[in-house]
Scaffold this motif. Structure first.
Motif, PDB file in Angstrom:
ATOM      1  N   PRO A 175     -85.582  31.951 106.012  1.00 38.67           N
ATOM      2  CA  PRO A 175     -86.554  31.342 105.104  1.00 38.67           C
ATOM      3  C   PRO A 175     -85.956  30.913 103.764  1.00 38.67           C
ATOM      4  O   PRO A 175     -86.526  30.070 103.084  1.00 38.67           O
ATOM      5  N   THR A 176     -84.806  31.462 103.404  1.00 45.99           N
ATOM      6  CA  THR A 176     -84.282  31.149 102.066  1.00 45.99           C
ATOM      7  C   THR A 176     -82.973  30.368 102.113  1.00 45.99           C
ATOM      8  O   THR A 176     -82.345  30.148 101.083  1.00 45.99           O
ATOM      9  N   ALA A 177     -82.565  29.937 103.310  1.00 52.25           N
ATOM     10  CA  ALA A 177     -81.265  29.275 103.452  1.00 52.25           C
ATOM     11  C   ALA A 177     -81.168  27.999 102.622  1.00 52.25           C
ATOM     12  O   ALA A 177     -80.096  27.622 102.174  1.00 52.25           O
ATOM     13  N   ALA A 178     -82.306  27.326 102.437  1.00 56.71           N
ATOM     14  CA  ALA A 178     -82.260  26.036 101.734  1.00 56.71           C
ATOM     15  C   ALA A 178     -82.564  26.168 100.242  1.00 56.71           C
ATOM     16  O   ALA A 178     -82.721  25.172  99.557  1.00 56.71           O
ATOM     17  N   LYS A 189     -88.245  38.820  97.867  1.00 56.61           N
ATOM     18  CA  LYS A 189     -88.997  39.944  97.289  1.00 56.61           C
ATOM     19  C   LYS A 189     -90.469  39.849  97.695  1.00 56.61           C
ATOM     20  O   LYS A 189     -91.092  40.847  98.060  1.00 56.61           O
ATOM     21  N   LEU A 190     -90.982  38.612  97.611  1.00 55.95           N
ATOM     22  CA  LEU A 190     -92.370  38.368  97.965  1.00 55.95           C
ATOM     23  C   LEU A 190     -92.617  38.696  99.443  1.00 55.95           C
ATOM     24  O   LEU A 190     -93.616  39.324  99.802  1.00 55.95           O
ATOM     25  N   THR A 191     -91.658  38.268 100.289  1.00 51.48           N
ATOM     26  CA  THR A 191     -91.754  38.565 101.714  1.00 51.48           C
ATOM     27  C   THR A 191     -91.858  40.070 101.929  1.00 51.48           C
ATOM     28  O   THR A 191     -92.734  40.565 102.643  1.00 51.48           O
ATOM     29  N   ASP A 211     -78.577  40.706 102.447  1.00 52.50           N
ATOM     30  CA  ASP A 211     -80.036  40.651 102.608  1.00 52.50           C
ATOM     31  C   ASP A 211     -80.467  41.399 103.863  1.00 52.50           C
ATOM     32  O   ASP A 211     -81.474  42.100 103.871  1.00 52.50           O
ATOM     33  N   ALA A 212     -79.686  41.247 104.929  1.00 50.86           N
ATOM     34  CA  ALA A 212     -80.022  41.910 106.196  1.00 50.86           C
ATOM     35  C   ALA A 212     -80.048  43.426 105.995  1.00 50.86           C
ATOM     36  O   ALA A 212     -80.847  44.132 106.612  1.00 50.86           O
ATOM     37  N   LEU A 213     -79.168  43.913 105.138  1.00 50.93           N
ATOM     38  CA  LEU A 213     -79.112  45.361 104.890  1.00 50.93           C
ATOM     39  C   LEU A 213     -80.184  45.796 103.901  1.00 50.93           C
ATOM     40  O   LEU A 213     -80.760  46.871 104.032  1.00 50.93           O
ATOM     41  N   ARG A 214     -80.434  44.951 102.897  1.00 48.60           N
ATOM     42  CA  ARG A 214     -81.376  45.321 101.837  1.00 48.60           C
ATOM     43  C   ARG A 214     -82.811  45.385 102.332  1.00 48.60           C
ATOM     44  O   ARG A 214     -83.601  46.184 101.865  1.00 48.60           O
ATOM     45  N   PHE A 215     -83.158  44.463 103.235  1.00 51.58           N
ATOM     46  CA  PHE A 215     -84.561  44.369 103.639  1.00 51.58           C
ATOM     47  C   PHE A 215     -84.785  44.917 105.048  1.00 51.58           C
ATOM     48  O   PHE A 215     -83.892  44.894 105.881  1.00 51.58           O
TER      49      PHE A 215
END
Lengths: 263, 293
Positions: A175-178, A189-191, A211-215
């Motif tokens: 969702p944030t790649a672009a 964060k919102l997600t 990100d994969a680890l954080r979320f």
């Protein structure tokens, strides 16, 4: 709850370009699981998400959402169970329509659309409150055409739309790649907030290992159409980027240049 | 001079019904639907044939619209279910309709000069002259239709049709059968075009199998002129822009004819007009590039 058992998908079967995108893949997500998906290009991550959403029908295997078999259900029919956010911010919204028109379309996801005026009493106020929560200054732009918003704003709106009517499964395809790093962080964060608040079962593809680890509470790693590692919530807590890289080296031919370490 | 102005505006209003149909397919649905050139004479053919059979001219208009519904549905099915490219699907329906229209009329041309039409009925009903009736009827019709279209595209169903035109993938993700939305959109578009054909035939005093030639370009010219003048904005304003564009187009035509352009060159003129309007963004860009150098 999402149960995927032994699904396979091959593109261009029987031609020189034959591509086995998914091979005998199984995965179970329990209610409220937030699972991140990593893997190189062509690992089958998007094919997996598209098989769940119904954009592709797997050649074999079964997909169950809350115990209901949706394997062969048409994409638009199973949409009532699924909220989706696409990689491209343009894909999740109707650019020529107003912000609040987009929201009202999403508020009736999976319901039959009738010949009655779309906006009901209190809808405008409801949407204004929801948008105020995003903290992107959108609450006073209900009548603005979505096409005039920035990529990050559109992605935040898409996320809101995907969860406006609580889905059984939330699918997020990078969702944030672009987005630029700052906006990306805000959207992530919102997600995370929305997923926890609504206790959503979520599958999120990311190219960013940090990100994969954080979320999320679970993590799967894919390569060549297979899940090569599936970390339970307990295991994930101990997981580090180095461990993930090592796992990649063990199993994949080469690390994709699109995999980012983050910093 | 005043009479000429009024009748020009009346023509613009009458043809704006066709332009609304073209606007719905080309702009709202984003489907380049050529069915128009078949559904317009279909509406005229059905209306004229029914009127010669002593059916009420009002009913004949509704029947013309109904013919358009069938034509639009056929194109919609060819496009969505059989995956034939939109342009070709429309052309196929249009060509098939040429034969069908001949079958309906039994000949290439039906005259309505000696029968009552909605225009003569309006004259009698309100006790007004020919010119006033030719203005009043289209004006009232357009107001009613624009209000109906505005209402419909603000309903849950109508909004889904509009959104499908912008983003098919998104609408599937929202649980909407986008094929159905496109079919419904096309039948509404062609219903308007068929209805316009039925009105125009009664206004002209005849229906002709060739009356559809060039209608798609007339419709597009009106839509584009409206967009250029008013700019692209909300749906409500777009509808008004289409009506205004249609009237302006008729005024432009009246002016060039008044200035001595041979009527035979009308279609060439219209085509060039649309061409220039469509090429405008490109021309502007090239001019700006030239300035930068």
């Amino acid at each position: 709850m999402l149960q995927i058992s032994h699904i396979s998908k091959t593109f261009f079967k029987g031609t020189q370009n034959e591509k086995k995108a998914l091979i005998d893949l199984s995965l179970t997500l329990n209610d409220g699981d937030f699972c991140t998906v990593i893997g190189g290009n062509g690992a089958g991550k998007s094919t997996l998400l598209n098989s769940i959403s119904g954009a592709y029908i797997p050649d074999s295997g079964k997909i169950l959402i809350d115990g209901k078999d949706v394997t062969h259900m048409r994409e638009y029919k199973r949409a009532k169970y699924i909220g989706r956010v696409f990689q491209d911010p343009m894909k999740g919204t109707a650019s020529g329509m107003q912000l609040e028109e987009n929201l009202i379309l999403a508020a009736r996801r999976g319901e039959s659309r009738r010949l009655r005026w779309a906006f009901g009493k209190g809808d405008h106020e409801k949407f204004r409150d929801m948008l105020a929560r995003l903290d992107l200054g959108l609450e006073n732009r209900l009548e603005t055409r979505i096409g005039l918003l920035s990529g990050g704003q559109r992605q935040a709106v898409t996320l809101l739309m995907a969860t406006l009517k609580k889905p059984e499964i939330l699918l997020l395809d990078e969702p944030t790649a672009a987005l630029d790093p700052k906006t990306a962080e805000k959207v992530l964060k919102l997600t995370d907030e929305i997923v926890h608040e609504q206790h959503l079962t979520t599958l999120m593809i990311t190219h960013n290992m940090r990100d994969a680890l954080r979320f999320g509470n679970r993590l799967i790693m894919m390569n060549s159409g297979r899940i090569i590692a599936d970390y339970t919530p307990e295991e994930k807590k101990e997981l580090t980027i180095d461990m993930l890289l090592k796992k990649f080296e063990e199993t994949s031919d080469a690390i994709s240049d699109r995999l980012m370490l983050g910093n | 001079m005043f009479d000429l102005a009024v009748s020009t505006i009346a023509q613009g209003l009458m043809w704006s019904i066709l332009s609304l149909g073209v606007f719905l397919s080309f702009r709202v649905l984003d489907v380049p639907d050529m069915t128009c050139e078949g559904s317009f004479p279909l509406g005229g053919a059905i209306a004229a044939t029914l009127i010669t059979m002593d059916v009420s001219p009002w009913t004949a208009i509704l029947a013309g619209a109904f013919g358009g519904i069938i034509a639009g549905t056929v194109t919609g099915i060819l496009y969505t279910k059989l995956k034939i490219p939109a342009i070709l699907a429309g052309i196929l329906t249009m060509i098939a309709l040429y034969s069908i229209n001949l079958h309906i009329m039994g000949k290439a041309n039906i005259s309505l000069l000696r029968t009552d039409t909605v225009f003569t009925l309006t004259q009698k009903l309100f006790g007004v002259g020919q010119g006033a009736a030719a203005f009043l009827l289209p004006a009232v019709l357009v107001i009613v239709l624009v209000l109906a279209i505005y209402w419909f595209f603000g309903t849950e169903l109508g909004m889904c049709i509009r959104a499908t035109g912008f983003n098919v993938q998104m609408m599937r993700a929202q649980g909407v059968n986008t094929d159905t939305m496109i079919i419904v959109g096309l039948f509404i578009s062609n219903a308007l075009i068929g209805l316009c054909g039925a009105v125009v035939a009664q206004n002209n005093g005849f229906a002709d199998v060739g009356m559809g030639i060039g209608t798609i370009v007339i419709g597009l010219a009106s839509v584009i002129i409206g967009e250029v003048i008013l700019g692209v904005s909300s749906f409500k304003e777009s509808l008004i822009a289409v009506i205004l564009g249609s009237v302006l187009y008729r005024i432009v035509i009246a002016v060039v004819l008044f200035m001595g352009m041979p009527p035979n060159d009308l279609k060439l003129f219209t085509a060039v007009l649309v061409m220039i309007a469509l090429a405008m963004p490109m021309i502007k860009e090239n001019l700006n590039l030239g300035k930068a150098e």
